[in-house]
Design a protein around this motif. Structure first.
Motif, short mmCIF file in Angstrom:
data_model
loop_
_atom_site.label_atom_id
_atom_site.label_comp_id
_atom_site.label_asym_id
_atom_site.label_seq_id
_atom_site.Cartn_x
_atom_site.Cartn_y
_atom_site.Cartn_z
N LEU A 99 0.77 -1.10 -0.09
CA LEU A 99 0.11 -0.14 -0.07
C LEU A 99 0.76 1.13 0.14
CD1 LEU A 99 -3.23 0.60 -0.15
CD2 LEU A 99 -2.81 0.84 2.60
N MET A 100 2.04 1.25 0.59
CA MET A 100 2.88 2.46 0.70
C MET A 100 3.32 2.71 -0.71
SD MET A 100 6.15 0.89 2.63
CE MET A 100 5.32 0.44 3.77
N LEU A 101 3.38 1.64 -1.61
CA LEU A 101 3.93 1.90 -2.92
C LEU A 101 2.90 2.62 -3.87
CD1 LEU A 101 5.81 -1.38 -3.51
CD2 LEU A 101 6.79 0.48 -2.59
N THR A 102 1.81 2.74 -3.23
CA THR A 102 0.61 3.45 -4.22
C THR A 102 0.59 4.82 -3.97
OG1 THR A 102 -0.83 2.98 -2.38
CG2 THR A 102 -0.65 1.10 -4.03
N THR A 103 1.29 5.58 -3.25
CA THR A 103 1.31 6.77 -2.98
C THR A 103 1.62 7.62 -4.33
OG1 THR A 103 1.84 6.46 -0.60
CG2 THR A 103 1.84 8.79 -1.35
N ASN A 104 2.90 7.35 -4.73
CA ASN A 104 3.39 8.20 -6.04
C ASN A 104 2.49 7.92 -7.26
OD1 ASN A 104 5.62 9.32 -4.55
ND2 ASN A 104 6.96 7.55 -5.01
N HIS A 115 -9.63 13.24 -17.33
CA HIS A 115 -10.29 13.30 -16.05
C HIS A 115 -10.93 12.08 -15.66
CE1 HIS A 115 -13.29 13.30 -19.44
NE2 HIS A 115 -14.20 12.92 -18.31
N LEU A 116 -10.97 10.96 -16.72
CA LEU A 116 -11.37 9.86 -16.27
C LEU A 116 -10.24 9.14 -15.45
CD1 LEU A 116 -12.82 8.51 -19.77
CD2 LEU A 116 -14.10 9.42 -17.49
N GLU A 117 -8.95 9.11 -15.63
CA GLU A 117 -7.99 8.43 -14.90
C GLU A 117 -7.99 9.30 -13.48
OE1 GLU A 117 -4.23 8.91 -16.69
OE2 GLU A 117 -4.69 7.46 -18.20
N VAL A 118 -8.38 10.49 -13.40
CA VAL A 118 -8.44 11.38 -11.92
C VAL A 118 -9.69 10.45 -11.32
CG1 VAL A 118 -8.61 13.57 -11.00
CG2 VAL A 118 -7.26 13.42 -13.09
N ALA A 119 -10.71 10.66 -11.97
CA ALA A 119 -11.80 10.05 -11.39
C ALA A 119 -11.64 8.64 -10.98
CB ALA A 119 -13.04 9.88 -12.25
N LEU A 120 -10.90 7.92 -11.48
CA LEU A 120 -10.57 6.49 -11.30
C LEU A 120 -9.75 6.62 -10.06
CD1 LEU A 120 -10.94 3.55 -12.13
CD2 LEU A 120 -9.04 3.67 -13.51
N ALA A 121 -8.68 7.27 -10.13
CA ALA A 121 -7.67 7.27 -8.73
C ALA A 121 -8.45 7.87 -7.53
CB ALA A 121 -6.71 8.22 -9.22
N ILE A 122 -9.53 8.69 -7.63
CA ILE A 122 -10.30 9.13 -6.56
C ILE A 122 -11.47 7.96 -5.96
CG2 ILE A 122 -12.21 10.67 -5.73
CD1 ILE A 122 -10.83 12.79 -7.53
N SER A 123 -11.73 7.09 -6.95
CA SER A 123 -12.63 6.10 -6.50
C SER A 123 -11.70 4.94 -5.85
CB SER A 123 -13.32 5.27 -7.85
OG SER A 123 -14.18 6.44 -8.34
N GLY A 124 -10.71 4.76 -6.14
CA GLY A 124 -9.58 3.82 -5.68
C GLY A 124 -9.09 4.46 -4.45
N ILE A 125 -8.86 5.65 -4.25
CA ILE A 125 -8.53 6.25 -2.97
C ILE A 125 -9.51 6.11 -1.81
CG2 ILE A 125 -7.86 8.23 -1.37
CD1 ILE A 125 -6.55 9.36 -4.21
N SER A 126 -10.98 6.11 -2.43
CA SER A 126 -12.16 6.22 -1.19
C SER A 126 -12.07 4.65 -0.62
CB SER A 126 -13.36 6.36 -2.00
OG SER A 126 -13.53 5.46 -3.09
N ASN A 127 -11.54 3.65 -1.15
CA ASN A 127 -11.66 2.29 -0.84
C ASN A 127 -10.42 1.76 -0.13
OD1 ASN A 127 -14.48 0.74 -1.96
ND2 ASN A 127 -13.60 2.20 -3.54
N ILE A 128 -9.23 2.18 -0.46
CA ILE A 128 -8.13 1.77 0.09
C ILE A 128 -7.43 2.80 0.84
CG2 ILE A 128 -7.57 0.15 -1.78
CD1 ILE A 128 -5.47 2.12 -3.03
#
Length: 962
Positions: A99-104, A115-128
């Motif tokens: 999980l610490m490797l996902t920060t960068n 913007h789709l990649e940005v939204a995808l990253a936000i969705s991933g952050i909300s779960n992990i």
């Protein structure tokens, strides 16, 4: 082409006929996925991760593929990246190693132009999201709240709630941005912001009072029902801490109640008025409108509307019980509803709307539910217990204010015992209530005593609901003078056998038997004849035999009571037996029965005592309840061992004699123990004459110590004095940055429409019969504090608010969606003094990170500068070398064979210098080979031939002489 796709895996699982075959097939697929994850082809790896994400939904562990999932997340193709994020959202947790490797990676995706990649990253952050990720990504997500795309702004606002849960410090930095989003041009962004603020306000609403003007503007201008529901929920949290909001919010919310057709919005408006403290006892018109609107909920076919309608009425009934009581017909219809949850809410509500006229019908209706019509209609045990508790609550409410006939109430309690068989705790609570009403209402004591005697005589009650016998036994003992047949009651109680009931019932029976015996044997109505004397003697012997069985009980309460009364009844039996042996015709009852025992139990009458009376008695000055009464006595282990050995030896000798058929006994004269045999023969104990005087002095000293030793008193370390704790109240301070501008909210004119046909009028009241006043004894207490006495705390039965308290306590902690928001409770945005240490730690961490970044940047700049210098130097050297090579090609050096050397002369010097200078000359003249070694032969001055090796090393020619 032979690899399985996700569709092939799904078809293969569905084609398996049994679970064993499916499990074997899944194991094969997992093995194939392990091999595919090692592939360098990203398409193959993505397909394997997609299959693993599907299998994870079946419960299979895919934590071993976390690094491969991270590789797919870092793909440049959006389709592959989406698969990686999907697998990460399903399998990653806060304890995942990678999980610490996902920060960068997340920072990179948040800064993407797509913007789709940005939204995808936000969705991933909300779960992990984890605390470290929340701390590192909070600044980036705050920037995303101002993204040009509304889709990204909405997701960024929503994900901030997950960030706040893990890192509450981010709430201070993002609060201004959240405030701006309430005025966003897109309605979806505003709705998302209201949703987040509503959830945050549940934990600490004071932080969001400055947002009241903006929220009020949305409340009066928005037409989105779902956003209005969230705003109203938010105001229901803010109104209790800001009284000025009541006058501002009542008109628009009332307008919504009168105009909206959405039932969900209508319920939230009514709930906001009640929960927000906007409904007072003087607001009868507003309460009438709310109750009339709630009545519409019961006319719908949707069961959910009935449930929420009962919940709202339960809140209104606390303020306006008369208005809710007018709708008793629909409430009683819900009592018979097929849905058990609706039944429970209706039973809870009916307690508050009952009155003296409707009590009989409502109790009858509830008791009929406890009688099953068939085996299929048996209600759950928990619901039946709840019905019993509500019947007891509504009858005993406000010190039996609704009960006009207490004999009827005692009969109801007896019937409840019979129809609630199999319900645990029902018998205990009914017995406690029967005891309570008997003690408080003097007029019902004879009838209650007779009813309690019938319960004791009923063997079915003893087998199915024994808990009520504890209260019934106490009643027949305390009020034995009202029994019709004391002998029959004694006969039933003496039939109790050990280990067939609880210790509490046994203790009550043992205490009640002497009281009934004193009334029966000491009665002056029946003449004391010879036959009566023998009857009393027989009864006394039965009591003695009964108490002897319980004098060896393992329960200390039962053992102590039986042992005390056993000695008393032995004296009584002896006195009665003397009357039987006396030949005189003038028989008189023993005074031990007629006067001593009678005055022991009937001299004073017991009154109800408040459960809080003892705690009100002040502790005298100088009394320490934790201090020991006496120092512990230290025993000598050596003396105990000697006595034990001597006793064991004597018992061993006695056992040997008993085997030989000799009767023996042991006598002890204090100094020496002797074994005395029947025929006069004595056997002395082992020789204990050594230091006999010293032993005797030690024993005498120990006896003196034991004489005053209160060994029967427990240690006081377990008894802690209960001191009232002063509630730690920290007054909330207003916002520091700005004043609360509540007055800027306009007050709207409130117009409540007339309700002609909304409220149904109740039926014509029947003429109430004149009831004789009944005196109900109040509890005895200490002091003049009446507030605590109003609390009806009867043992064995919870109060009417017990279920609500249990419900609130059970809802604490994590919610239904496993969201733990306890970290936000009491978190004040402006009060930074409470978490200075945490903020300093964060600032220190940020400073260290910034210093590390600066050092890394400086080091990279130095390395780049050194690299440029090195390249420039290499280029210059290369240019010089090329020029020198061109010049050397024109100059040819020829080295001939040396001539024969002359004989060396005596005293000639060593040729070291000449040879070195010659070697230097050769090295300068000879062409420099590339990574090659040449051998050149030269002649020295003394005629000796030397071989020189010339090789190139670091752009220099080096010559060595062999």
């Amino acid at each position: 082409m032979f690899r399985k796709s996700l569709a092939d895996v799904i078809r293969g699982i569905r084609s398996c006929r049994d679970p064993e075959a499916a499990e074997k097939y899944i194991r094969d697929v997992l093995s194939e996925c392990r091999q595919e994850c090692q592939s360098q082809d990203m398409d193959v790896k993505t397909a394997a991760v997609l299959k693993l994400a599907y299998l994870q939904m079946f419960g299979h562990d895919i934590s071993w593929a976390s690094f491969h999932i991270l590789e797919v997340m870092s793909s440049s193709k959006f389709g592959q990246k989406r698969v990686g994020y999907l697998a990460a959202m399903q399998s990653f947790g806060q304890d995942t190693d990678v999980l610490m490797l996902t920060t960068n990676l997340l920072k990179k995706d948040l800064g993407s132009r797509n913007h789709l990649e940005v939204a995808l990253a936000i969705s991933g952050i909300s779960n992990i999201v984890s605390p470290s990720l929340a701390r590192d990504l909070s600044e980036d997500l705050i920037k995303m709240m101002n993204h040009s795309r509304p889709y990204v702004r909405k997701k960024a606002v929503l994900v901030m709630y997950k960030i706040f849960l893990q890192f509450p410090e981010a709430l201070r930095n993002s609060f201004p941005r959240l405030r701006e989003k309430l005025e966003d041009a897109q309605l979806s962004v505003v709705s998302a912001t209201v949703n987040v603020i509503c959830e945050l306000a549940k934990k600490h609403p004071k932080n969001y009072l400055p947002l009241a003007p903006q929220l009020f503007n949305l409340l009066t201008s928005s037409s989105n029902n779902w956003m209005l529901i969230k705003i109203i929920k938010l105001f229901s949290s803010l109104a209790p801490i800001e009284p000025r909001l009541k006058s501002k919010l009542t008109p628009p919310i009332t307008n919504l109640i009168q105009t909206t057709t959405a039932m969900s919005l209508l319920y939230e408006c009514i709930n906001c008025i009640v929960s927000g403290g906007m409904l007072g006892k003087d607001d009868e018109q507003l309460a009438t409108m709310c109750v009339s609107k709630l009545r519409m909920f019961f006319e719908e076919t949707d069961q959910n509307l009935k449930f929420v309608g009962l919940l709202a009425m339960t809140k209104i009934v606390q303020i306006h019980p008369v208005l809710v009581a007018q709708n008793i017909d629909v409430i009683l219809e819900c009592v018979d509803d097929a849905d058990l949850s609706i039944r429970q809410r209706a039973v809870e509500l009916v307690v508050f709307v009952v009155n003296p006229e409707s009590l009989f019908d409502i109790v009858k209706k509830l008791m009929l539910q406890l009688i099953p019509q068939s085996r299929e209609q048996v209600l759950p045990e928990q619901y039946r217990l709840e019905v019993v508790r509500r019947v007891l609550d509504m009858c005993s409410r406000d010190m039996y204010a609704n009960v006009t006939n207490f004999e009827w109430y005692v009969a109801v309690l007896v019937d409840l015992v019979k129809i609630s068989e199999g319900v645990k705790l029902a018998g205990d609570e009914i017995g406690a209530e029967l005891l309570n009403v008997t003690v408080r209402v003097r007029n019902v004591v004879p009838y209650a005593t007779t009813s309690a005697a019938k319960l004791i005589a009923d063997r079915d009650i003893f087998a199915k609901s024994p808990g009520v016998l504890k209260g019934a036994g106490w009643i027949v003992g305390e009020y034995a003078r009202y029994l019709d047949s004391p002998y029959d009651v004694l006969d039933c109680m003496l039939a109790l056998e050990p280990n067939t009931s609880t210790a509490e019932i046994e203790a009550v029976y043992i205490q009640a038997i002497p009281k009934i015996y004193a009334v029966y044997a000491g009665s002056s109505v029946a003449p004391w004849t010879e036959s009566r004397t023998r009857e009393v003697l027989h009864l006394t012997e039965r009591v003695v035999a009964f108490l002897e069985k319980y004098s060896v009980s393992m329960d200390i309460e039962v053992q102590e009571r039986s042992a005390e009364f056993l000695e008393l009844f032995r004296l009584v039996a002896q006195a009665v037996k003397e009357r039987v042996d006396d030949e005189s015709t003038d028989l008189s009852p023993p005074m031990l029965i007629t006067e001593a025992m009678t005055s022991m139990f009937t001299l004073w009458e017991l009154n109800p005592v408040s459960a809080k009376a003892q705690r009100k008695i002040p502790i005298p000055d100088g009394l320490d309840l934790d201090e020991q009464f006496h120092d512990p006595v230290v025993y000598s282990e050596s003396e105990d061992e000697d006595e034990i050995m001597m006793r064991e030896e004597l018992l061993r000798q006695q056992e040997q004699l008993s085997r030989q058929g000799i009767n023996s006994s042991i006598k002890s004269d204090g100094k020496r123990s002797t074994l005395v045999v029947k025929d006069g023969q004595t056997l002395a104990s082992p020789d204990t004459s050594e230091d006999e005087d010293e032993r005797e002095r030690s024993r005498q000293k120990r006896r003196e110590q034991q004489k005053d030793d209160p060994f029967y008193i427990l240690e006081s370390s377990k008894i802690a004095s209960k001191k009232p704790r002063s509630p730690s109240s920290s007054p909330e301070q207003p916002m520091k940055d700005e004043e609360l501008d509540i007055d800027s909210i306009p007050i709207m004119k409130l117009e409540i429409a007339t309700l002609d046909s909304a409220v149904k009028t109740s039926k014509k009241k029947k003429r109430r019969q004149v009831v004789q006043p009944v005196e109900i004894i109040k509890e005895e207490t200490f002091g003049d504090d009446v507030a605590d006495d109003s609390d009806d705390e009867r043992p064995g039965r919870p109060t009417s608010s017990g279920n609500a308290a249990r419900t609130v306590s059970s809802r604490r902690g994590k919610g239904i969606l496993r969201v733990d928001a306890r970290g936000l409770e009491g978190y004040d945005i402006e009060d930074a003094g409470s978490d200075d240490e945490g903020r300093k730690e964060v600032e220190r961490f940020k400073a260290e990170m910034q210093a590390a970044r600066n050092a890394a940047a400086a080091k990279a700049a130095e390395e780049a500068k050194a690299a440029r210098k090195l390249l420039k130097a290499k280029k210059e050297k290369k240019d010089k070398k090329d020029k020198k090579d061109k010049k050397d090609k024109k100059t040819k050096v020829k080295i001939a064979e040396p001539e024969p050397a002359a004989e060396p002369q005596a005293g000639a010097a060593e040729p070291t210098a000449s040879a070195e200078s010659a070697a230097d000359a050769v090295a300068e003249a000879a062409p420099k080979p590339k990574k090659e070694v040449e051998k050149v032969a030269i002649a020295t001055d003394d005629g000796e031939v030397k071989t020189i090796k010339i090789k190139k090393k670091k752009e220099k020619s080096v010559a060595t002489i062999d």
